[in-house]
Design a protein around this motif. Structure first.
Motif, PDB file in Angstrom:
ATOM      1  N   UNK A  82       0.837  -1.239   0.062  1.00 49.22           N
ATOM      2  CA  UNK A  82       0.007   0.010  -0.058  1.00 49.22           C
ATOM      3  C   UNK A  82       0.817   1.194  -0.082  1.00 49.22           C
ATOM      4  N   UNK A  83       2.096   1.052   0.184  1.00 50.45           N
ATOM      5  CA  UNK A  83       2.912   2.254   0.251  1.00 50.45           C
ATOM      6  C   UNK A  83       3.288   2.831  -1.253  1.00 50.45           C
ATOM      7  N   UNK A  84       3.291   4.063  -1.462  1.00 45.23           N
ATOM      8  CA  UNK A  84       3.472   4.542  -2.805  1.00 45.23           C
ATOM      9  C   UNK A  84       4.244   5.786  -2.599  1.00 45.23           C
ATOM     10  N   UNK A  85       5.745   5.604  -3.070  1.00 45.59           N
ATOM     11  CA  UNK A  85       6.619   6.706  -2.960  1.00 45.59           C
ATOM     12  C   UNK A  85       6.163   8.118  -3.360  1.00 45.59           C
ATOM     13  N   UNK A  86       5.297   8.155  -4.430  1.00 49.24           N
ATOM     14  CA  UNK A  86       4.786   9.186  -5.179  1.00 49.24           C
ATOM     15  C   UNK A  86       3.846   9.985  -4.348  1.00 49.24           C
ATOM     16  N   UNK A  87       3.280   9.365  -3.421  1.00 50.03           N
ATOM     17  CA  UNK A  87       2.144   9.913  -2.776  1.00 50.03           C
ATOM     18  C   UNK A  87       2.220   9.894  -1.467  1.00 50.03           C
ATOM     19  N   UNK A  88       3.217   9.079  -0.754  1.00 54.22           N
ATOM     20  CA  UNK A  88       3.408   8.995   0.804  1.00 54.22           C
ATOM     21  C   UNK A  88       4.884   9.275   1.006  1.00 54.22           C
ATOM     22  N   UNK A  89       5.098  10.107   2.308  1.00 51.47           N
ATOM     23  CA  UNK A  89       6.126  10.741   2.781  1.00 51.47           C
ATOM     24  C   UNK A  89       6.784   9.280   3.493  1.00 51.47           C
ATOM     25  N   UNK A  90       8.070   9.287   3.514  1.00 47.67           N
ATOM     26  CA  UNK A  90       8.570   8.289   3.956  1.00 47.67           C
ATOM     27  C   UNK A  90       8.322   8.001   5.844  1.00 47.67           C
ATOM     28  N   UNK A  91       7.983   9.050   6.319  1.00 54.39           N
ATOM     29  CA  UNK A  91       7.560   9.026   7.545  1.00 54.39           C
ATOM     30  C   UNK A  91       6.294   8.287   7.851  1.00 54.39           C
ATOM     31  N   UNK A  92       5.410   7.877   7.009  1.00 48.89           N
ATOM     32  CA  UNK A  92       4.327   7.120   7.125  1.00 48.89           C
ATOM     33  C   UNK A  92       4.668   5.609   7.376  1.00 48.89           C
ATOM     34  N   UNK A  93       5.877   5.444   6.924  1.00 48.12           N
ATOM     35  CA  UNK A  93       6.344   4.142   7.093  1.00 48.12           C
ATOM     36  C   UNK A  93       6.475   3.676   8.656  1.00 48.12           C
ATOM     37  N   UNK A  94       6.356   4.703   9.679  1.00 48.64           N
ATOM     38  CA  UNK A  94       6.367   4.388  11.137  1.00 48.64           C
ATOM     39  C   UNK A  94       5.143   4.032  11.612  1.00 48.64           C
ATOM     40  N   UNK A  95       3.945   3.971  10.722  1.00 45.16           N
ATOM     41  CA  UNK A  95       2.519   3.319  11.123  1.00 45.16           C
ATOM     42  C   UNK A  95       2.543   1.997  10.866  1.00 45.16           C
ATOM     43  N   UNK A  96       1.656   1.270  11.282  1.00 46.51           N
ATOM     44  CA  UNK A  96       1.419  -0.120  11.117  1.00 46.51           C
ATOM     45  C   UNK A  96       2.416  -1.051  11.708  1.00 46.51           C
TER      46      UNK A  96
END
Length: 225
Positions: free
Chosen positions: A41-55
């Protein structure tokens, strides 16, 4: 301290500390991109890397950001050991503030966005999310100010080209982060945040490599010792 063989342990330690400032950026980006590619679900064109801290696997990115912040703080200690002046102290304090901002941003993860983590919706605002933005802003502002301080120091030693590059990178960090944060819901905002991230690590590597080369070499002759 120089031993009988002309080896300056203090200079060696200083250079070792500065080396972490060069390592920090590549470390963060490589780990972050690997996580980005492998997280559903992660898209580097729409999501900042900081969102990877979730989940469920968010601890991996939080660890990545924390270690990167620690590397920046270690490099700051190398800076103040090498540049024993007011500007050296300013660069070090600002770089420590930058590293602390990274660590605190890891402690307080951002709010989810629509689609990430999978199933999330936009519009959720939490204290953690607000603090993440605040500490992120502090960190980016600190690294930009450190770049300006480094530019001033570079001019005093005649490195005018490095001074110009540091000034440009500092401006790019400020514009990229604050404009990116304002537009973070769209691809343009994410792109600006990426530019700010790359610029901050480029400055840290530039400054540490320059100071590394400028500082005394640990292997000295008996006459120099």
């Amino acid at each position: 301290m120089v031993d009988n063989l002309g080896f300056d342990r203090g200079a060696a330690v200083t250079r070792s500390l500065l080396g972490w400032g060069v390592v920090a950026g590549p470390f963060y980006l490589v780990v972050g991109l690997v996580l980005a590619i492998t997280r559903p679900g992660f898209d580097v064109t729409r999501h900042a890397l900081s969102l990877l801290m979730l989940g469920d696997l968010g601890w991996l990115q939080r660890t990545n950001l924390t270690l990167t912040g620690l590397m920046a703080i270690v490099a700051a200690y190398g800076i103040v050991r090498a540049v024993r002046s007011g500007r050296g102290l300013a660069m070090a304090v600002l770089t420590i503030s930058y590293g602390a901002g990274l660590i605190l941003s890891a402690v307080f993860p951002p709010d989810p966005v629509a689609g990430f983590p999978p199933g999330s919706i936009a519009g959720v605002v939490s204290l953690s999310g607000v603090l993440h933005l605040v500490f992120g802003a502090v960190g980016f502002a600190a690294v930009a100010a450190a770049a300006f301080a480094h530019a001033g120091w570079s001019r005093t030693i005649g490195a005018k080209g490095r001074a110009r590059v540091s000034t440009i990178l500092g401006v790019v960090v400020l514009i990229g982060f604050f404009a990116g944060a304002a537009l973070s819901s769209g691809p343009a905002g994410v792109a600006l945040l990426w530019i700010a991230v790359l610029a901050q690590f480029a400055w840290l590597a530039l400054a540490c490599s320059q100071i590394y080369a400028w500082s005394p070499h640990p292997i000295r002759s008996r006459r120099e010792a």
